[in-house]
Design a protein around this motif. Structure first.
Motif, mmCIF file in Angstrom:
data_model
loop_
_atom_site.group_PDB
_atom_site.id
_atom_site.type_symbol
_atom_site.label_atom_id
_atom_site.label_comp_id
_atom_site.label_asym_id
_atom_site.label_seq_id
_atom_site.Cartn_x
_atom_site.Cartn_y
_atom_site.Cartn_z
ATOM 1 N N GLU A 1 0.726 -1.194 -0.084
ATOM 2 C CA GLU A 1 -0.159 -0.116 0.071
ATOM 3 C C GLU A 1 0.991 1.443 -0.120
ATOM 4 N N ILE A 2 0.554 2.034 -0.860
ATOM 5 C CA ILE A 2 1.256 3.380 -1.071
ATOM 6 C C ILE A 2 0.612 4.543 -0.354
ATOM 7 N N GLU A 3 1.265 5.220 0.588
ATOM 8 C CA GLU A 3 0.837 6.343 1.276
ATOM 9 C C GLU A 3 0.973 7.638 0.349
ATOM 10 N N GLU A 4 2.062 8.062 -0.351
ATOM 11 C CA GLU A 4 2.278 9.103 -1.194
ATOM 12 C C GLU A 4 3.355 8.672 -2.219
ATOM 13 N N GLY A 5 2.912 9.307 -3.261
ATOM 14 C CA GLY A 5 4.020 9.143 -4.637
ATOM 15 C C GLY A 5 4.087 10.249 -5.519
#
Length: 364
Positions: free
Chosen positions: A95-99
């Protein structure tokens, strides 16, 4: 007799005693854990986490509190790669929190790198197991952002694993380049160099292999043909040396040549003639009075032209050679040179002495 009930009571009593003995306080547990080494503690936690999911979740949460353990720096992105494309490339790891891709504020174009922050530390660690990733046709490389936004040094042999490929066709893509050089070994990083403003190929590329053996194989044939173009392959470090040498030669060619040539250098043993010193406010000296007595006497002792022996400089000879008789053949005007002056040229300007104006003779 029925011994079944009694046996169960005894067993229950033993279990209660053992349970009370196993109920250790936190201080007791800390006292037991303090002497243990890091390896022993890690082994206990791994064993406990693998058996009890609740413990595993606690370990994960604690390890992920610091964003430095979850944030990745991604470099070597194509200029057209968007933030969404960057996130899509890393979402398989967790799971990506920010990119986001970092954009230039002035031009609004990509700066060729970005950042990915996962929700959990273990996701970032999985992504780092494969640091090289193909994104939009270019191999991009990631590392922990806390390690710095520069190319990480993976070993002393890194300079011996990076190749420069020059003379490429402007139509050659990174995919073609990777397909050709992957036959020599596993590629860690590689891309065609593109112009940031036009997004067109600059005609060269860099490829970094994961092993020295793959690099040696690629260098065995330095002259390769790629899409009809003969290209040059060499270590990138050699190209840097050539560039440095050319800069040194350019700097040397820009050096200013001294205006005093070696053949005309001043002789340091030559005696300088003393310069006349005129006091401040004094009138300009005339003659040799301001020079040292020895020099003034030397010049004064020279004979004058009027007294030198020889008929050609004597007054008689001068008159015989240049007298009025010699001008007669040219007319009366040339017999008297003063007659050549236009009438009234010096009239009233100054009194004359012997046909010459007084300011020539000094007469008043």
């Amino acid at each position: 007799m029925d011994y079944g009930g009694e046996e169960l009571k005894k067993r229950k009593m033993i279990d209660d005693i053992n349970g009370s003995l196993s109920m250790l306080s936190k201080d007791d547990l800390k006292m037991l854990l303090d002497p243990l080494s890091k390896e022993q503690l890690v082994a206990l936690l791994v064993n406990a986490g693998s058996q009890f999911p609740a413990i595993a979740d606690d370990i994960r949460d604690v390890a992920s509190k610091d964003p430095a353990h979850r944030k990745l720096f991604v470099r070597g992105l194509a200029w057209e790669t968007s933030s969404q494309a960057l996130r899509d490339a890393f979402q398989e790891y967790g799971e990506i929190e920010e990119g986001a891709v970092i954009m230039d504020r002035a031009s609004g174009k990509s700066r060729g790198y970005g950042f990915i922050t996962f929700k959990h530390m273990d996701s970032a660690q999985r992504a780092l197991k494969e640091p090289s990733k193909m994104i939009d046709g270019r191999i991009s490389v990631c590392n922990l952002a806390s390690a710095g936004t520069i190319t990480p040094v993976t070993g002393a042999d890194q300079a011996q694993r990076k190749l420069f490929i020059g003379g490429l066709s402007y139509d050659t893509t990174t995919e073609t380049l990777i397909d050709i050089f992957s036959q020599y070994g596993e590629i860690e990083e590689g891309s065609v160099a593109y112009d940031k403003n036009t997004n067109k190929s600059r005609g060269f590329a860099f490829v970094t292999f994961k092993s020295l053996e793959a690099t040696r194989k690629a260098l065995e044939d330095p002259n390769k043909n790629i899409e009809g173009r003969h290209v040059i392959v060499k270590l990138a470090a050699e190209g840097q040396k050539d560039k440095g040498a050319s800069q040194v030669l350019s700097a040397q060619s820009m050096q200013v040549v001294s205006p005093v040539q070696p053949g005309y250098a001043v002789n340091p043993n030559m005696t300088n003639y003393p310069r006349a010193q005129v006091p401040t406010g004094a009138a300009t000296p005339i003659g040799f009075s301001a020079y040292p007595p020895n020099l003034a006497a030397a010049y004064a002792a020279q004979p004058q032209y009027a007294t030198l022996p020889g008929a050609q400089y004597s007054a008689v000879a001068s008159g015989a050679q240049y007298g009025s008789a010699q001008y007669a053949q040219y007319g009366g005007g040339f017999a008297n040179p003063q007659a050549m002056q236009p009438a009234g040229l010096h009239a009233g300007a100054a009194p004359t002495v012997g046909g010459l104006p007084s300011y020539y003779t000094g007469a008043t």
